[in-house]
Design an enzyme around this catalytic site. Structure first.
Site, PDB file in Angstrom:
ATOM      1  CE  LYS A  52      -9.115  -9.481 -11.933  1.00  0.00           C
ATOM      2  NZ  LYS A  52      -8.372  -7.873 -12.364  1.00  0.00           N
ATOM      3  NE  ARG A  88      -1.682  -9.312 -11.197  1.00  0.00           N
ATOM      4  CZ  ARG A  88      -3.532  -8.486  -9.964  1.00  0.00           C
ATOM      5  NH1 ARG A  88      -3.795 -10.114  -9.967  1.00  0.00           N
ATOM      6  NH2 ARG A  88      -3.972  -7.579  -9.509  1.00  0.00           N
ATOM      7  NE  ARG A 108     -10.824  -2.513  -4.265  1.00  0.00           N
ATOM      8  CZ  ARG A 108     -10.481  -3.190  -5.447  1.00  0.00           C
ATOM      9  NH1 ARG A 108     -11.947  -4.386  -6.269  1.00  0.00           N
ATOM     10  NH2 ARG A 108      -9.685  -3.293  -5.503  1.00  0.00           N
ATOM     11  NE  ARG A 122      -6.839  -4.791  -2.643  1.00  0.00           N
ATOM     12  CZ  ARG A 122      -6.982  -5.123  -4.092  1.00  0.00           C
ATOM     13  NH1 ARG A 122      -7.579  -5.952  -4.208  1.00  0.00           N
ATOM     14  NH2 ARG A 122      -6.002  -5.341  -4.261  1.00  0.00           N
ATOM     15  NE  ARG A 166      -3.619  -2.087  -6.952  1.00  0.00           N
ATOM     16  CZ  ARG A 166      -4.952  -1.872  -6.791  1.00  0.00           C
ATOM     17  NH1 ARG A 166      -5.146  -0.768  -6.024  1.00  0.00           N
ATOM     18  NH2 ARG A 166      -6.304  -2.724  -6.852  1.00  0.00           N
TER      19      ARG A 166
HETATM   20  P1  AMP Z   1      -4.866  -7.951  -6.455  1.00  0.00           P
HETATM   21  O1  AMP Z   1      -6.093  -8.000  -5.581  1.00  0.00           O
HETATM   22  O2  AMP Z   1      -5.208  -9.213  -7.336  1.00  0.00           O
HETATM   23  O3  AMP Z   1      -5.985  -7.104  -7.089  1.00  0.00           O
HETATM   24  O4  AMP Z   1      -4.168  -8.554  -6.378  1.00  0.00           O
HETATM   25  C1  AMP Z   1      -3.057  -7.165  -5.409  1.00  0.00           C
HETATM   26  C2  AMP Z   1      -2.032  -6.546  -5.639  1.00  0.00           C
HETATM   27  O5  AMP Z   1      -1.536  -8.430  -4.720  1.00  0.00           O
HETATM   28  C3  AMP Z   1      -1.068  -6.720  -7.433  1.00  0.00           C
HETATM   29  O6  AMP Z   1      -1.434  -5.570  -7.561  1.00  0.00           O
HETATM   30  C4  AMP Z   1       0.231  -7.376  -6.966  1.00  0.00           C
HETATM   31  O7  AMP Z   1       0.836  -6.977  -6.165  1.00  0.00           O
HETATM   32  C5  AMP Z   1      -0.631  -8.877  -6.345  1.00  0.00           C
HETATM   33  N1  AMP Z   1      -0.631  -9.653  -7.069  1.00  0.00           N
HETATM   34  C6  AMP Z   1      -1.915 -10.979  -6.829  1.00  0.00           C
HETATM   35  N2  AMP Z   1      -1.290 -11.631  -7.777  1.00  0.00           N
HETATM   36  C7  AMP Z   1      -0.382 -11.114  -8.590  1.00  0.00           C
HETATM   37  C8  AMP Z   1       0.038 -12.373  -9.698  1.00  0.00           C
HETATM   38  N3  AMP Z   1      -0.563 -13.390  -9.705  1.00  0.00           N
HETATM   39  N4  AMP Z   1       0.789 -12.308 -10.147  1.00  0.00           N
HETATM   40  C9  AMP Z   1       2.325 -11.289  -9.545  1.00  0.00           C
HETATM   41  N5  AMP Z   1       1.444 -10.400  -8.546  1.00  0.00           N
HETATM   42  C10 AMP Z   1       0.169 -10.358  -7.720  1.00  0.00           C
END
Ligand code: AMP
Length: 214
Positions: free
Chosen positions: A13, A87, A126, A160, A171
């Site tokens: 994404k 989400r 990554r 990360r 996740r």
């Molecule tokens: P991402 O970078 O999108 O993979 O997000 C990393 C982490 O941030 C996720 O595993 C969640 O803990 C938190 N997170 C990101 N976006 C959301 C969202 N829309 N709702 C809830 N938690 C989020």
């Protein structure tokens, strides 16, 4: 045009959103990036979210909806790309309401479909440029031998904290339990389409473009 890129962690994404930003002058709104910024800033909210993110669970709807609301209210854009948001169904409802308040619509939701096995491989390989966020993969797109980012020449690369197998399992569960119902939600709204997220970045880019321009 306002769009959502929907898919599990590692589906691509962020990579595809960055391409759309460059090519279509859209603005990427990544709640993951916003939360990582909050975490690094050491604010009270940052401290609360840091632990949740490290575990791989979702941060509360109230926090992420608040972050998105603030961005939408303060950003001018030809179109938004929502990356990693919504989400949950509650977030999806909130996004619909926020856009409606602004007199805007959500036009397309493109789901990137990738099998779990490939996701685990991608995520554990990554890294990103510390300056511009360009995404690298140890196998398919390694950091250049001269140690300089292909986009900006930066020399610091990060992995990360939550890109490890334990967090990833949580996740993925969060994705299947809380986020995947959005596929049906947007299918019934008549704006969902699906693209195979396994393949070359340019092929996936073309497949997304076809969905957006149809
Ligand atoms: P991402 O970078 O999108 O993979 O997000 C990393 C982490 O941030 C996720 O595993 C969640 O803990 C938190 N997170 C990101 N976006 C959301 C969202 N829309 N709702 C809830 N938690 C989020």
């Amino acid at each position: 045009m306002n769009i959502i890129l929907l898919g599990p962690p590692g589906a691509g994404k962020g990579t595809q959103a960055r391409i759309l930003v460059e090519e279509r002058n859209m603005v990427q709104l990544s709640t993951g990036d916003m939360l990582r910024e909050a975490k690094d800033s050491g604010t009270e909210m940052g401290k609360v979210v840091a632990e949740v993110m490290a575990s791989g669970n979702l941060v509360t709807d109230e926090i992420v909806i608040g972050l998105i609301r603030e961005k939408l209210e303060t950003t001018e854009a030809a179109g938004f790309i929502f990356d990693g948001f919504p989400r949950t169904l509650k977030q999806a409802d909130a996004l619909g309401e926020l856009l409606e308040e602004m007199g805007q619509t959500l036009d397309k939701v493109v789901e990137l479909r990738v099998e779990d096995e490939a996701l685990v491989k991608r995520i554990t390989a990554r890294s990103t440029c510390g300056d511009c966020g360009e995404v690298y993969n140890d196998v398919t797109k390694p950091i250049p031998a001269d140690g300089k980012c292909v986009k900006c020449g930066g020399t610091e690369f990060k992995r990360r904290a939550d890109d490890n197998e334990d967090s990833l399992r949580t996740r993925l569960m969060a994705y299947y339990k809380q986020t995947s119902p959005l596929i049906g939600y947007y299918y019934h709204a008549g704006i969902h389409s699906r693209v195979d997220g396994l393949g070359e970045i340019d092929e996936i880019k073309a497949a997304i473009a076809e969905k957006l321009d149809s």
